[in-house]
Scaffold this active site. Structure first.
Site, mmCIF file in Angstrom:
data_model
loop_
_atom_site.group_PDB
_atom_site.id
_atom_site.type_symbol
_atom_site.label_atom_id
_atom_site.label_comp_id
_atom_site.label_asym_id
_atom_site.label_seq_id
_atom_site.Cartn_x
_atom_site.Cartn_y
_atom_site.Cartn_z
ATOM 1 N N ARG A 83 0.791 -1.154 -0.213
ATOM 2 C CA ARG A 83 0.023 -0.174 -0.072
ATOM 3 C C ARG A 83 0.928 1.152 -0.004
ATOM 4 O O ARG A 83 1.799 1.589 1.072
ATOM 5 C CB ARG A 83 -0.847 0.069 1.356
ATOM 6 N N HIS A 116 -2.929 10.903 0.584
ATOM 7 C CA HIS A 116 -2.514 10.693 2.170
ATOM 8 C C HIS A 116 -1.821 11.833 2.314
ATOM 9 O O HIS A 116 -0.589 11.960 2.788
ATOM 10 C CB HIS A 116 -1.300 9.403 2.051
ATOM 11 N N GLU A 150 -7.550 8.370 6.379
ATOM 12 C CA GLU A 150 -7.710 9.094 7.590
ATOM 13 C C GLU A 150 -8.366 10.383 7.486
ATOM 14 O O GLU A 150 -7.767 11.342 8.152
ATOM 15 C CB GLU A 150 -6.657 9.093 8.412
ATOM 16 N N ASN A 174 -7.275 1.541 9.959
ATOM 17 C CA ASN A 174 -6.071 1.843 10.457
ATOM 18 C C ASN A 174 -6.256 1.725 11.958
ATOM 19 O O ASN A 174 -7.253 2.414 12.553
ATOM 20 C CB ASN A 174 -5.649 3.168 10.278
ATOM 21 N N TYR A 201 -4.344 1.736 15.829
ATOM 22 C CA TYR A 201 -3.274 1.912 16.812
ATOM 23 C C TYR A 201 -3.728 1.855 18.350
ATOM 24 O O TYR A 201 -3.058 1.009 19.165
ATOM 25 C CB TYR A 201 -2.581 3.283 16.508
ATOM 26 N N GLU A 216 -3.425 -0.166 8.006
ATOM 27 C CA GLU A 216 -2.120 0.146 9.022
ATOM 28 C C GLU A 216 -2.380 -0.408 10.152
ATOM 29 O O GLU A 216 -3.467 -0.230 11.053
ATOM 30 C CB GLU A 216 -2.058 1.766 9.411
HETATM 31 C C1 FCB Z 1 -1.396 7.167 10.740
HETATM 32 C C2 FCB Z 1 -0.798 7.839 9.243
HETATM 33 C C3 FCB Z 1 0.402 7.231 8.933
HETATM 34 C C4 FCB Z 1 1.564 7.262 9.896
HETATM 35 C C5 FCB Z 1 0.866 6.374 11.055
HETATM 36 C C6 FCB Z 1 2.023 6.149 12.398
HETATM 37 O O1 FCB Z 1 -2.211 8.089 11.238
HETATM 38 O O2 FCB Z 1 -1.990 7.422 8.552
HETATM 39 O O3 FCB Z 1 0.885 8.039 7.781
HETATM 40 O O4 FCB Z 1 1.853 8.482 10.220
HETATM 41 O O5 FCB Z 1 -0.355 7.164 11.770
#
Ligand code: FCB
Length: 470
Positions: A81, A125, A170, A297, A299, A368
């Site tokens: 990607r 992006h 995002e 994504n 985290y 991600e």
């Molecule tokens: C996300 C972004 C990516 C990267 C990660 C750590 O929010 O999409 O570009 O910076 O965080």
């Protein structure tokens, strides 16, 4: 599926890949006719990026893409990607395509095809052409139309070589970090512009999706950053539930609901909702047209608990929902990365099941997931990032469990292939499974790269992380 030695298996055909973004890796900001983007402008203005770092060189992938593709191939990754830089393709954000800019992506895609790596291209992006920002950027409606036109140019030139298209990365981060809180380009602190940008980003997604379909290409989806909202402990159940609903609308629903259901969520605070005079007839149908897949994504979750915002305890912060008697909380027992982000693999399991419930049968890709860590080259010349190995192991197990429990997950892209320009943090935060020595541009696969290669090879998560990283 539990296989030999308790390894958790993935369905056949599961896509194993890595992810990057143009501004974070390419460098070459004004070569071959590229125009400036908002990130070029923002990173060059003093005080915006830690250490004064910019993406001027980054990983120099504009010149080193062959080496980077060979790296992926050596790890056995079959999906990549990456993002297309809008101002490479249209230097000022409108008008005919800059063929030299497209040539770079043609060459990259040829290289990927030669190594049998399926391309997932993100059209946006975060690197908006500066000229469009000068006219108001995403706060103005015209940008959504410009985005659809640019997307069509990309598809006409590259459509035969791309396996999957992602419109936006995002939009939540663009609207909030870029327009509301100002930590990202274009650095605005303007709540009205942020609410307008939210709508125009989503409209841009919808118009681009339609443009792609009109050109007969697909599959097409969008990538959203999603954060499960987890409530801890006891308290007033009514207040906690209200806070959960509002927080969920603010961070997830404001983007997810329009895209999946064609409506803005009921619990969004009025100040964040796009004003109704910006929403033209038909906009929500355009935004909510069916997707071929959703990129997720992941985290960190957001945790809520009962508390007094005027008398905060350790690890507490005021709740963004503003509901009295509720605070946001960062559980002390959870590990934090060097970004300060909480590590919680269960959150991924919860999230995948929740999204699968809201969009039954829609293929999901984790576009991600990954972590920053204090990586360094040891005297043996290796980067032994055991924290990242553990992180990936836990999150891939959570993903495998979610599939077993019914989530329609079709692929996983680790963030990131390479250490790169981490936005406002510059080069201080390393997310790669491959270490980049920014002085020499030497790439060194970390222990996590070897671990991840093994996952991709076996199509399963090995059960014994202790056996890694050797
Ligand atoms: C996300 C972004 C990516 C990267 C990660 C750590 O929010 O999409 O570009 O910076 O965080």
């Amino acid at each position: 599926m539990t296989g030999a030695n308790g390894a958790l298996g993935f369905p056949e055909g599961f896509a194993w890949g890595s992810a990057t973004a143009a501004y974070q890796i390419e460098g070459a900001p004004s070569i071959d006719g590229k125009g400036p983007s908002v990130w070029d402008t923002f990173s060059h203005a003093p005080g915006n990026v830690r250490g004064g770092d910019t993406g001027d060189i980054a990983c120099d992938s504009y010149h080193r893409y062959r080496e980077d593709v060979a790296l992926m191939a050596s790890l056995g990754l079959r999906a990549y990607r990456f993002s297309i830089s809008w101002p490479r393709v249209q230097p000022g954000g409108r008008g005919p395509a800059n063929s030299k800019g497209l040539d770079y992506y043609r060459a990259l895609l040829d290289e990927l095809a030669e190594h049998d790596i399926a391309a997932t291209a993100t059209l946006y992006h975060w690197d908006l052409p500066q000229e469009l920002q000068d006219e108001g950027g995403w706060a103005v409606r015209d940008t959504a139309h410009r985005f659809a036109e640019y997307s069509a140019l990309c598809v006409e030139a590259l459509g035969d070589r791309v396996a999957r298209w992602i419109t936006l990365n995002e939009p939540q981060v663009v609207a909030n970090n870029g327009y509301r809180h100002g930590q990202h380009a274009p650095g605005l602190r303007d709540p009205e512009a942020a609410a307008a940008a939210t709508h125009h980003l989503l409209l841009g997604h919808g118009l681009a999706t339609r443009a792609l379909r009109d050109l007969g290409v697909g599959p097409v989806g969008i990538t959203l950053d999603l954060h499960p909202i987890r409530v801890l402990g006891d308290g007033d159940p009514g207040q906690l539930e209200t806070a959960r609903l509002i927080t969920d609308a603010m961070v997830n629903g404001l983007y997810l609901e329009p895209v999946l259901q064609g409506r803005y969520p009921a619990h969004t605070p009025a100040a964040m909702l796009p004003p109704s005079d910006l929403i033209a007839d038909g906009d929500l149908e355009t935004i909510g047209q069916p997707l071929d897949f959703l990129g997720v994504n992941y985290y960190s979750p957001v945790f809520l608990r009962a508390g007094d915002p005027d008398d905060l305890r350790r690890n507490e912060e005021p709740a963004r929902s503003g509901v009295p008697g509720v605070v946001e909380y960062r559980p002390g027992e959870l590990e934090r990365t060097t970004m300060g982000w909480l590590v919680d693999a269960d959150g991924l399991h919860e999230l995948l099941l929740e999204v699968s419930k809201q969009a039954p049968g829609l293929p999901l890709y984790i576009t991600e997931n990954g972590r920053a860590a204090e990586d360094y080259v040891n005297p043996q010349g290796e980067v032994d990032d055991i924290e990242r190995v553990r992180y990936l192991h836990a999150h891939l197990q959570a993903a495998a469990r979610a599939i077993e429990d019914g989530a329609s997950l079709a692929g996983y892209f680790v963030w990131s292939l390479l250490d790169n320009f981490e936005w406002a943090w510059g080069y201080q935060k390393r997310f790669g499974i491959v270490f980049v020595d920014f002085g020499t541009q030497r790439r060194i696969p970390k222990s996590s790269a070897r671990f991840y290669a093994e996952v991709a090879r076996a199509n399963a998560v090995p059960s014994l992380p202790a056996a890694w990283p050797h």
